[in-house]
Design a protein around this motif. Structure first.
Motif, PDB file in Angstrom:
ATOM      1  N   ILE A  50       0.818  -1.208   0.000  1.00  0.00           N
ATOM      2  CA  ILE A  50       0.000   0.000   0.000  1.00  0.00           C
ATOM      3  C   ILE A  50       0.854   1.260   0.000  1.00  0.00           C
ATOM      4  O   ILE A  50       0.588   2.203  -0.742  1.00  0.00           O
ATOM      5  CB  ILE A  50      -0.962  -0.019   1.204  1.00  0.00           C
ATOM      6  N   GLY A  51       1.876   1.301   0.820  1.00  0.00           N
ATOM      7  CA  GLY A  51       2.719   2.486   0.895  1.00  0.00           C
ATOM      8  C   GLY A  51       3.391   2.807  -0.425  1.00  0.00           C
ATOM      9  O   GLY A  51       3.447   3.970  -0.852  1.00  0.00           O
ATOM     10  N   ALA A  52       3.900   1.780  -1.093  1.00  0.00           N
ATOM     11  CA  ALA A  52       4.532   1.990  -2.398  1.00  0.00           C
ATOM     12  C   ALA A  52       3.504   2.457  -3.424  1.00  0.00           C
ATOM     13  O   ALA A  52       3.782   3.344  -4.241  1.00  0.00           O
ATOM     14  CB  ALA A  52       5.206   0.702  -2.867  1.00  0.00           C
ATOM     15  N   GLY A  53       2.307   1.881  -3.379  1.00  0.00           N
ATOM     16  CA  GLY A  53       1.252   2.313  -4.296  1.00  0.00           C
ATOM     17  C   GLY A  53       0.880   3.765  -4.096  1.00  0.00           C
ATOM     18  O   GLY A  53       0.641   4.503  -5.063  1.00  0.00           O
ATOM     19  N   ILE A  54       0.836   4.204  -2.845  1.00  0.00           N
ATOM     20  CA  ILE A  54       0.520   5.598  -2.540  1.00  0.00           C
ATOM     21  C   ILE A  54       1.618   6.518  -3.073  1.00  0.00           C
ATOM     22  O   ILE A  54       1.334   7.575  -3.652  1.00  0.00           O
ATOM     23  CB  ILE A  54       0.332   5.780  -1.028  1.00  0.00           C
ATOM     24  N   ALA A  55       2.867   6.122  -2.878  1.00  0.00           N
ATOM     25  CA  ALA A  55       3.974   6.933  -3.383  1.00  0.00           C
ATOM     26  C   ALA A  55       3.877   7.099  -4.903  1.00  0.00           C
ATOM     27  O   ALA A  55       4.076   8.191  -5.437  1.00  0.00           O
ATOM     28  CB  ALA A  55       5.308   6.297  -2.997  1.00  0.00           C
ATOM     29  N   VAL A 109       1.502  10.852   4.932  1.00  0.00           N
ATOM     30  CA  VAL A 109       0.737   9.606   4.809  1.00  0.00           C
ATOM     31  C   VAL A 109       1.404   8.559   5.688  1.00  0.00           C
ATOM     32  O   VAL A 109       2.532   8.132   5.417  1.00  0.00           O
ATOM     33  CB  VAL A 109       0.657   9.113   3.356  1.00  0.00           C
ATOM     34  N   ASN A 110       0.714   8.153   6.734  1.00  0.00           N
ATOM     35  CA  ASN A 110       1.217   7.153   7.659  1.00  0.00           C
ATOM     36  C   ASN A 110       0.761   5.772   7.193  1.00  0.00           C
ATOM     37  O   ASN A 110      -0.356   5.347   7.474  1.00  0.00           O
ATOM     38  CB  ASN A 110       0.675   7.417   9.063  1.00  0.00           C
ATOM     39  N   SER A 111       1.652   5.083   6.478  1.00  0.00           N
ATOM     40  CA  SER A 111       1.304   3.760   5.958  1.00  0.00           C
ATOM     41  C   SER A 111       2.038   2.635   6.665  1.00  0.00           C
ATOM     42  O   SER A 111       1.691   1.469   6.487  1.00  0.00           O
ATOM     43  CB  SER A 111       1.601   3.698   4.444  1.00  0.00           C
ATOM     44  N   ILE A 123      -3.189   5.015   7.346  1.00  0.00           N
ATOM     45  CA  ILE A 123      -3.664   3.728   6.858  1.00  0.00           C
ATOM     46  C   ILE A 123      -3.835   2.818   8.069  1.00  0.00           C
ATOM     47  O   ILE A 123      -2.889   2.557   8.802  1.00  0.00           O
ATOM     48  CB  ILE A 123      -2.693   3.112   5.837  1.00  0.00           C
ATOM     49  N   SER A 124      -5.055   2.350   8.256  1.00  0.00           N
ATOM     50  CA  SER A 124      -5.404   1.621   9.467  1.00  0.00           C
ATOM     51  C   SER A 124      -5.732   0.165   9.122  1.00  0.00           C
ATOM     52  O   SER A 124      -5.019  -0.483   8.381  1.00  0.00           O
ATOM     53  CB  SER A 124      -6.583   2.331  10.139  1.00  0.00           C
TER      54      SER A 124
END
Length: 252
Positions: free
Chosen positions: A19-24, A90-92, A141-142
């Motif tokens: 998810i974090g990479a996708g957001i970046a 963004v806290n992933s 992101i929870s």
């Protein structure tokens, strides 16, 4: 749709995969200048090279353990110094922590350090400059709030939800929004290698729990993040938004 994000700056944690990479990737595609951080440096460097090769500005790569308070301060300082401030956080970073009834204090402490305290510390570090500029976006992101077994990470994320709602009220008048996304089952390293390592296991879970009929992709989260951090989402704050293909047990 133009999200009016070109030349905004962002810090994305947990960006080495999933998810974090996708957001970046999604933010870089919108013209956001980003810093990415995680424990593992090699995946971050590969992601930075991929974004640059795709025509985006190469992200700033910062490695570190976000459960350490001094590391959080250093990451924010380095990111802000290089980018000229942080408009978007963004806290992933996070991870599931199933625990037995007799789990040790150390296990619980680590789960909260990763899934709650790191997020709280990152927000505390970026908020003063956001308040000074009277503009900022924080997205956390929870995870699911309907556990079917004891999981220390879910307890930490329950704390995260209420903390974020309270924070959203405190900083709303400063032009800052704070929102939380609760993903369902997203195709990521943790889901595909640890929770459901075989296609049979995935299909069995989908049939029993996900009405839409498939696991989501990181982009399904990333597109929502890109909208929430844009000026177009100025009136959305204090929200917890599920992105789970109707997996919520309360929907049945």
């Amino acid at each position: 749709m133009d999200l009016n994000l070109k030349d905004r700056t962002a810090l994305v944690t947990g960006a080495s995969a999933g998810i974090g990479a996708g957001i970046a990737r999604a933010l870089a595609a919108e013209g956001v200048r980003i810093a990415i951080t995680a424990r593992r440096g090699e995946p971050l460097e590969r992601l930075a090279a991929e974004i640059e090769a795709g025509g985006g500005q190469r992200p700033l790569v910062l490695t570190g353990d976000v459960t350490d308070a001094s590391t959080v301060s250093s990451i924010v300082s380095d990111a802000a110094g290089t980018l000229g401030g942080i408009d978007i956080l963004v806290n992933s970073a996070g991870g599931s922590r199933p625990v037995p009834l007799d789990a040790s204090e150390e296990v619980w402490d680590e789960a909260f350090a990763l899934n709650f305290h790191a997020i709280r510390r990152f927000a505390a570090a970026v908020l003063p400059s956001m308040q000074e500029r009277r503009w900022g976006r924080i997205v956390n992101i929870s995870g699911s709030m309907e556990p079917r077994a004891l999981n220390a990470a879910m307890a930490a994320k329950a704390a995260l939800h209420l903390w974020a709602k309270g924070l959203a009220c405190d900083v709303a008048a400063d032009g800052i929004t704070v929102n939380t996304i609760a993903p369902g089952r997203i195709n990521s390293e943790q889901i595909l290698t640890k929770m459901y390592p075989t296609e049979e296991a995935r299909q069995r879970f989908i049939a029993a729990n996900i009405p839409i009929g498939y696991f989501g992709d990181p982009e399904d989260i990333a597109h929502l993040v890109a909208f929430l951090v844009s000026p177009l989402a100025r009136y959305i704050t204090g929200a917890v938004i599920p992105v789970d293909g109707a997996m919520r047990f309360s929907a049945h």
